[in-house]
Design a protein around this motif. Structure first.
Motif, PDB file in Angstrom:
ATOM      1  N   LYS A  44      38.247  40.372  42.142  1.00  0.00           N
ATOM      2  CA  LYS A  44      39.342  40.729  43.401  1.00  0.00           C
ATOM      3  C   LYS A  44      38.536  41.364  44.576  1.00  0.00           C
ATOM      4  O   LYS A  44      38.671  40.857  45.602  1.00  0.00           O
ATOM      5  CB  LYS A  44      40.062  41.968  42.760  1.00  0.00           C
ATOM      6  CG  LYS A  44      41.103  42.448  44.016  1.00  0.00           C
ATOM      7  CD  LYS A  44      42.088  43.552  43.417  1.00  0.00           C
ATOM      8  CE  LYS A  44      42.965  43.901  44.505  1.00  0.00           C
ATOM      9  NZ  LYS A  44      44.069  44.989  44.009  1.00  0.00           N
ATOM     10  N   ASP A  45      37.199  41.771  44.250  1.00  0.00           N
ATOM     11  CA  ASP A  45      36.398  42.270  45.455  1.00  0.00           C
ATOM     12  C   ASP A  45      36.047  40.973  46.046  1.00  0.00           C
ATOM     13  O   ASP A  45      35.744  41.045  47.327  1.00  0.00           O
ATOM     14  CB  ASP A  45      34.999  43.185  45.016  1.00  0.00           C
ATOM     15  CG  ASP A  45      35.613  44.223  44.170  1.00  0.00           C
ATOM     16  OD1 ASP A  45      36.758  44.936  44.580  1.00  0.00           O
ATOM     17  OD2 ASP A  45      34.577  44.861  43.472  1.00  0.00           O
ATOM     18  N   VAL A  46      35.726  39.996  45.482  1.00  0.00           N
ATOM     19  CA  VAL A  46      35.322  38.690  46.136  1.00  0.00           C
ATOM     20  C   VAL A  46      36.746  38.080  47.017  1.00  0.00           C
ATOM     21  O   VAL A  46      36.254  37.857  48.160  1.00  0.00           O
ATOM     22  CB  VAL A  46      34.639  37.746  45.191  1.00  0.00           C
ATOM     23  CG1 VAL A  46      34.736  36.219  45.706  1.00  0.00           C
ATOM     24  CG2 VAL A  46      33.860  38.021  44.547  1.00  0.00           C
ATOM     25  N   SER A  84      40.067  36.389  36.165  1.00  0.00           N
ATOM     26  CA  SER A  84      41.377  37.110  36.750  1.00  0.00           C
ATOM     27  C   SER A  84      40.777  38.291  37.694  1.00  0.00           C
ATOM     28  O   SER A  84      39.502  38.632  37.716  1.00  0.00           O
ATOM     29  CB  SER A  84      42.138  37.888  35.499  1.00  0.00           C
ATOM     30  OG  SER A  84      41.247  38.626  34.642  1.00  0.00           O
ATOM     31  N   PRO A  85      41.498  38.835  38.585  1.00  0.00           N
ATOM     32  CA  PRO A  85      41.209  39.739  39.609  1.00  0.00           C
ATOM     33  C   PRO A  85      40.314  40.734  38.916  1.00  0.00           C
ATOM     34  O   PRO A  85      39.487  41.454  39.615  1.00  0.00           O
ATOM     35  CB  PRO A  85      42.518  40.183  40.195  1.00  0.00           C
ATOM     36  CG  PRO A  85      43.381  39.160  39.987  1.00  0.00           C
ATOM     37  CD  PRO A  85      42.833  38.615  38.625  1.00  0.00           C
ATOM     38  N   GLU A  86      40.889  41.546  37.941  1.00  0.00           N
ATOM     39  CA  GLU A  86      40.033  42.530  37.422  1.00  0.00           C
ATOM     40  C   GLU A  86      38.671  42.468  36.808  1.00  0.00           C
ATOM     41  O   GLU A  86      37.998  43.253  36.392  1.00  0.00           O
ATOM     42  CB  GLU A  86      41.002  43.589  36.458  1.00  0.00           C
ATOM     43  CG  GLU A  86      41.023  42.733  35.296  1.00  0.00           C
ATOM     44  CD  GLU A  86      42.135  41.712  35.279  1.00  0.00           C
ATOM     45  OE1 GLU A  86      42.198  41.201  34.070  1.00  0.00           O
ATOM     46  OE2 GLU A  86      42.872  41.428  36.029  1.00  0.00           O
ATOM     47  N   VAL A  91      29.314  42.085  33.987  1.00  0.00           N
ATOM     48  CA  VAL A  91      29.653  42.221  32.541  1.00  0.00           C
ATOM     49  C   VAL A  91      30.836  41.244  31.897  1.00  0.00           C
ATOM     50  O   VAL A  91      30.534  41.044  30.831  1.00  0.00           O
ATOM     51  CB  VAL A  91      30.414  43.899  32.671  1.00  0.00           C
ATOM     52  CG1 VAL A  91      30.754  44.243  31.251  1.00  0.00           C
ATOM     53  CG2 VAL A  91      29.315  44.846  33.038  1.00  0.00           C
ATOM     54  N   ASP A  92      31.793  41.025  32.655  1.00  0.00           N
ATOM     55  CA  ASP A  92      32.918  40.222  31.857  1.00  0.00           C
ATOM     56  C   ASP A  92      32.520  38.716  32.063  1.00  0.00           C
ATOM     57  O   ASP A  92      32.805  37.976  31.090  1.00  0.00           O
ATOM     58  CB  ASP A  92      34.307  40.371  32.552  1.00  0.00           C
ATOM     59  CG  ASP A  92      34.586  41.914  32.376  1.00  0.00           C
ATOM     60  OD1 ASP A  92      34.305  42.575  31.271  1.00  0.00           O
ATOM     61  OD2 ASP A  92      35.340  42.610  33.405  1.00  0.00           O
TER      62      ASP A  92
END
Length: 96
Positions: A44-46, A84-86, A91-92
């Motif tokens: 989401k930051d991107v 997904s946005p989160e 890490v993910d």
């Protein structure tokens, strides 16, 4: 001076993140300040960074997110459902 700061920041980052930044900036024809990239943690930051940087030139936010997702999928080698946005880039999604 801005270029020097960006190079120092990129030197501290992993190869995967550097490639991501390069591809996104090239895809959307912009250069974000290093201070802005330092705050990017999630997908989401991107999205937000790109929209804030070039949103006035784009007509469709969904198209923008799809283009970013395609860059992530290509670079990481993951399935579309994994993006997904989160999700955190390091890490993910495993970007170094």
């Amino acid at each position: 001076m801005q270029l020097v700061k960006k190079l120092v920041y990129l030197a501290r980052m992993g190869h995967g993140i550097i490639k991501l930044i390069t591809k996104i900036e090239k895809e959307f024809s912009f250069n974000a300040p290093v201070q802005r990239w330092e705050r990017v943690i999630t997908v989401k930051d991107v999205y937000n960074l790109v929209w804030e940087s070039v949103g006035e030139k784009l007509t469709d936010k969904n198209d923008m997110t799809e283009r970013i997702n395609n860059i992530l999928i290509y670079q990481i080698g993951c399935e579309p459902a994994e993006i997904s946005p989160e999700k955190m880039l390091t890490v993910d999604l495993g970007l170094d």
